[in-house]
Design a protein around this motif. Structure first.
Motif, PDB file in Angstrom:
ATOM      1  N   PRO A 223     -12.214  -8.679  12.360  1.00 42.73           N
ATOM      2  CA  PRO A 223     -13.409  -8.979  13.099  1.00 42.73           C
ATOM      3  C   PRO A 223     -14.503  -9.811  12.536  1.00 42.73           C
ATOM      4  CG  PRO A 223     -12.812  -6.816  13.436  1.00 42.73           C
ATOM      5  CD  PRO A 223     -12.077  -7.173  12.375  1.00 42.73           C
ATOM      6  N   TRP A 224     -14.569  -9.638  11.180  1.00 43.28           N
ATOM      7  CA  TRP A 224     -15.724 -10.456  10.270  1.00 43.28           C
ATOM      8  C   TRP A 224     -15.294 -11.757   9.964  1.00 43.28           C
ATOM      9  CZ3 TRP A 224     -13.743  -5.807   9.209  1.00 43.28           C
ATOM     10  CH2 TRP A 224     -12.876  -5.755   8.153  1.00 43.28           C
ATOM     11  N   GLY A 225     -13.916 -12.184  10.335  1.00 42.87           N
ATOM     12  CA  GLY A 225     -13.338 -13.489  10.023  1.00 42.87           C
ATOM     13  C   GLY A 225     -12.363 -13.664   8.948  1.00 42.87           C
ATOM     14  N   ASP A 226     -12.540 -12.797   7.969  1.00 40.52           N
ATOM     15  CA  ASP A 226     -11.425 -12.778   6.895  1.00 40.52           C
ATOM     16  C   ASP A 226      -9.891 -12.662   7.562  1.00 40.52           C
ATOM     17  OD1 ASP A 226     -13.747 -13.134   5.178  1.00 40.52           O
ATOM     18  OD2 ASP A 226     -13.409 -11.131   4.423  1.00 40.52           O
ATOM     19  N   ILE A 227      -9.180 -13.573   6.727  1.00 40.83           N
ATOM     20  CA  ILE A 227      -7.677 -13.244   7.160  1.00 40.83           C
ATOM     21  C   ILE A 227      -7.041 -12.583   5.913  1.00 40.83           C
ATOM     22  CG2 ILE A 227      -5.622 -14.341   7.660  1.00 40.83           C
ATOM     23  CD1 ILE A 227      -7.196 -16.786   8.551  1.00 40.83           C
ATOM     24  N   GLU A 228      -6.227 -11.507   6.062  1.00 38.03           N
ATOM     25  CA  GLU A 228      -5.634 -10.909   4.809  1.00 38.03           C
ATOM     26  C   GLU A 228      -4.364 -10.000   5.146  1.00 38.03           C
ATOM     27  OE1 GLU A 228      -9.160  -8.389   3.760  1.00 38.03           O
ATOM     28  OE2 GLU A 228      -8.684  -6.675   5.120  1.00 38.03           O
ATOM     29  N   PHE A 229      -3.986  -9.358   4.413  1.00 36.06           N
ATOM     30  CA  PHE A 229      -2.818  -8.268   4.577  1.00 36.06           C
ATOM     31  C   PHE A 229      -2.766  -7.359   3.327  1.00 36.06           C
ATOM     32  CE2 PHE A 229      -0.737 -11.539   1.957  1.00 36.06           C
ATOM     33  CZ  PHE A 229       0.068 -11.051   1.003  1.00 36.06           C
ATOM     34  N   GLU A 230      -2.201  -6.528   3.376  1.00 36.81           N
ATOM     35  CA  GLU A 230      -2.301  -5.378   2.228  1.00 36.81           C
ATOM     36  C   GLU A 230      -1.070  -4.981   1.636  1.00 36.81           C
ATOM     37  OE1 GLU A 230      -5.993  -2.969   3.973  1.00 36.81           O
ATOM     38  OE2 GLU A 230      -4.351  -3.072   4.987  1.00 36.81           O
ATOM     39  N   LEU A 231      -1.026  -4.518   0.702  1.00 32.43           N
ATOM     40  CA  LEU A 231       0.188  -3.950  -0.150  1.00 32.43           C
ATOM     41  C   LEU A 231      -0.363  -2.770  -0.904  1.00 32.43           C
ATOM     42  CD1 LEU A 231       1.632  -7.184  -1.823  1.00 32.43           C
ATOM     43  CD2 LEU A 231       2.635  -6.006   0.248  1.00 32.43           C
ATOM     44  N   ASP A 232       0.780  -1.861  -0.968  1.00 36.17           N
ATOM     45  CA  ASP A 232       0.396  -0.566  -1.732  1.00 36.17           C
ATOM     46  C   ASP A 232       1.399  -0.717  -3.015  1.00 36.17           C
ATOM     47  OD1 ASP A 232      -1.538   0.499  -0.256  1.00 36.17           O
ATOM     48  OD2 ASP A 232      -0.190   1.962   0.986  1.00 36.17           O
ATOM     49  N   ASP A 233       0.886  -0.690  -4.201  1.00 36.33           N
ATOM     50  CA  ASP A 233       1.816  -0.779  -5.238  1.00 36.33           C
ATOM     51  C   ASP A 233       2.602   0.670  -5.458  1.00 36.33           C
ATOM     52  OD1 ASP A 233       0.138   1.224  -6.781  1.00 36.33           O
ATOM     53  OD2 ASP A 233      -0.637  -0.243  -8.382  1.00 36.33           O
ATOM     54  N   VAL A 234       3.308   0.711  -6.611  1.00 38.40           N
ATOM     55  CA  VAL A 234       4.312   1.914  -6.661  1.00 38.40           C
ATOM     56  C   VAL A 234       3.672   3.190  -6.778  1.00 38.40           C
ATOM     57  CG1 VAL A 234       6.210   0.244  -7.464  1.00 38.40           C
ATOM     58  CG2 VAL A 234       4.539   1.243  -9.065  1.00 38.40           C
ATOM     59  N   ASP A 235       2.162   3.160  -7.334  1.00 40.39           N
ATOM     60  CA  ASP A 235       1.321   4.333  -7.435  1.00 40.39           C
ATOM     61  C   ASP A 235       0.345   4.443  -6.427  1.00 40.39           C
ATOM     62  OD1 ASP A 235       2.220   5.273 -10.211  1.00 40.39           O
ATOM     63  OD2 ASP A 235       1.902   3.402 -10.547  1.00 40.39           O
ATOM     64  N   GLY A 236       0.458   3.794  -5.048  1.00 37.53           N
ATOM     65  CA  GLY A 236      -0.299   4.113  -4.224  1.00 37.53           C
ATOM     66  C   GLY A 236      -1.740   3.155  -4.250  1.00 37.53           C
ATOM     67  N   HIS A 237      -1.944   2.490  -5.348  1.00 38.52           N
ATOM     68  CA  HIS A 237      -3.179   1.453  -5.290  1.00 38.52           C
ATOM     69  C   HIS A 237      -2.915   0.475  -4.050  1.00 38.52           C
ATOM     70  CE1 HIS A 237      -4.189   3.701  -9.102  1.00 38.52           C
ATOM     71  NE2 HIS A 237      -2.895   3.172  -9.765  1.00 38.52           N
ATOM     72  N   ARG A 238      -4.025   0.485  -3.313  1.00 41.31           N
ATOM     73  CA  ARG A 238      -3.948  -0.603  -2.423  1.00 41.31           C
ATOM     74  C   ARG A 238      -4.498  -1.800  -2.694  1.00 41.31           C
ATOM     75  NH1 ARG A 238      -4.916   1.940   2.851  1.00 41.31           N
ATOM     76  NH2 ARG A 238      -2.479   2.334   2.379  1.00 41.31           N
ATOM     77  N   TRP A 239      -3.888  -2.971  -2.343  1.00 44.12           N
ATOM     78  CA  TRP A 239      -4.269  -4.311  -2.590  1.00 44.12           C
ATOM     79  C   TRP A 239      -4.556  -5.204  -1.380  1.00 44.12           C
ATOM     80  CZ3 TRP A 239      -5.920  -6.748  -7.042  1.00 44.12           C
ATOM     81  CH2 TRP A 239      -5.931  -5.881  -8.188  1.00 44.12           C
ATOM     82  N   ALA A 240      -5.619  -5.673  -1.108  1.00 43.72           N
ATOM     83  CA  ALA A 240      -5.829  -6.500   0.104  1.00 43.72           C
ATOM     84  C   ALA A 240      -5.629  -8.040  -0.335  1.00 43.72           C
ATOM     85  CB  ALA A 240      -6.841  -6.204   0.844  1.00 43.72           C
ATOM     86  N   PHE A 241      -5.035  -8.735  -0.037  1.00 40.74           N
ATOM     87  CA  PHE A 241      -5.203 -10.240  -0.457  1.00 40.74           C
ATOM     88  C   PHE A 241      -5.901 -10.718   0.950  1.00 40.74           C
ATOM     89  CE2 PHE A 241      -1.715  -8.154  -2.503  1.00 40.74           C
ATOM     90  CZ  PHE A 241      -1.859  -8.651  -3.692  1.00 40.74           C
ATOM     91  N   THR A 242      -6.971 -11.583   0.440  1.00 39.35           N
ATOM     92  CA  THR A 242      -8.023 -11.954   1.390  1.00 39.35           C
ATOM     93  C   THR A 242      -8.289 -13.444   1.333  1.00 39.35           C
ATOM     94  OG1 THR A 242      -8.925  -9.862   1.304  1.00 39.35           O
ATOM     95  CG2 THR A 242     -10.206 -11.627   2.369  1.00 39.35           C
ATOM     96  N   GLN A 243      -8.416 -14.247   2.399  1.00 38.63           N
ATOM     97  CA  GLN A 243      -8.796 -15.514   2.400  1.00 38.63           C
ATOM     98  C   GLN A 243      -9.782 -15.365   3.335  1.00 38.63           C
ATOM     99  OE1 GLN A 243      -5.908 -18.455   3.890  1.00 38.63           O
ATOM    100  NE2 GLN A 243      -7.501 -19.802   4.131  1.00 38.63           N
ATOM    101  N   ARG A 244     -11.263 -15.599   2.593  1.00 45.94           N
ATOM    102  CA  ARG A 244     -12.448 -15.570   3.518  1.00 45.94           C
ATOM    103  C   ARG A 244     -12.795 -16.502   4.412  1.00 45.94           C
ATOM    104  NH1 ARG A 244     -17.192 -13.940  -0.443  1.00 45.94           N
ATOM    105  NH2 ARG A 244     -16.294 -11.931  -1.179  1.00 45.94           N
ATOM    106  N   ALA A 245     -13.340 -16.030   5.437  1.00 39.80           N
ATOM    107  CA  ALA A 245     -13.618 -16.880   6.688  1.00 39.80           C
ATOM    108  C   ALA A 245     -14.504 -18.147   6.037  1.00 39.80           C
ATOM    109  CB  ALA A 245     -14.353 -15.921   7.607  1.00 39.80           C
ATOM    110  N   LEU A 246     -14.450 -19.170   6.668  1.00 38.88           N
ATOM    111  CA  LEU A 246     -15.033 -20.362   6.330  1.00 38.88           C
ATOM    112  C   LEU A 246     -16.414 -20.308   6.744  1.00 38.88           C
ATOM    113  CD1 LEU A 246     -12.486 -23.027   7.082  1.00 38.88           C
ATOM    114  CD2 LEU A 246     -12.928 -22.054   5.204  1.00 38.88           C
TER     115      LEU A 246
END
Length: 122
Positions: A99-122
């Motif tokens: 809703p704030w404009g960023d485009i992203e997806f997430e992955l959980d690594d093998v230990d459950g650490h969550r990573w969001a890969f984000t492209q910031r809104a212009l």
């Protein structure tokens, strides 16, 4: 004076298995020493450190990417499953526009650490 991030430590049950996951997720390997592994993250590093226990879900890190759609395709080609925690960590077919404009997806690594890969809104 604080200059910036030097490195972020993530505790892992099996750092060799975690190292493979981080390579598949697109991180560039820096160096290793006695079961510890470092990966580049902008001007800083991520350090994978051996641990006897890890509590999944306690860590969430957002990494900036130039092209979120290209990175999404890359991680899928490497066998990883992008998720959206807003949907109960369900697999997704494309990056999500927040809703704030960023485009992203997430992955959980093998230990459950969550990573969001984000492209910031212009």
């Amino acid at each position: 004076m604080i200059k910036g991030l030097d490195h972020l430590v993530l505790f892992c049950l099996d750092t060799e298995k975690s190292k493979e996951w981080y390579e598949k997720a697109g991180f560039q390997y820096s160096h290793g020493y006695e079961g510890m592994h470092w990966f580049h993250l902008g001007s800083g590093l991520i350090m994978l450190h051996p641990a006897d226990t890890v509590t999944p879900g306690d860590t969430a890190v957002h990494a900036a990417v130039e092209d979120v759609h290209q990175h999404f395709r890359q991680v899928k080609e490497n066998g990883l499953v992008p998720i959206d925690h807003h949907l109960g960590s369900q697999p997704i077919g494309e990056p999500v526009t927040r809703p704030w404009g960023d485009i992203e997806f997430e992955l959980d690594d093998v230990d459950g650490h969550r990573w969001a890969f984000t492209q910031r809104a212009l």
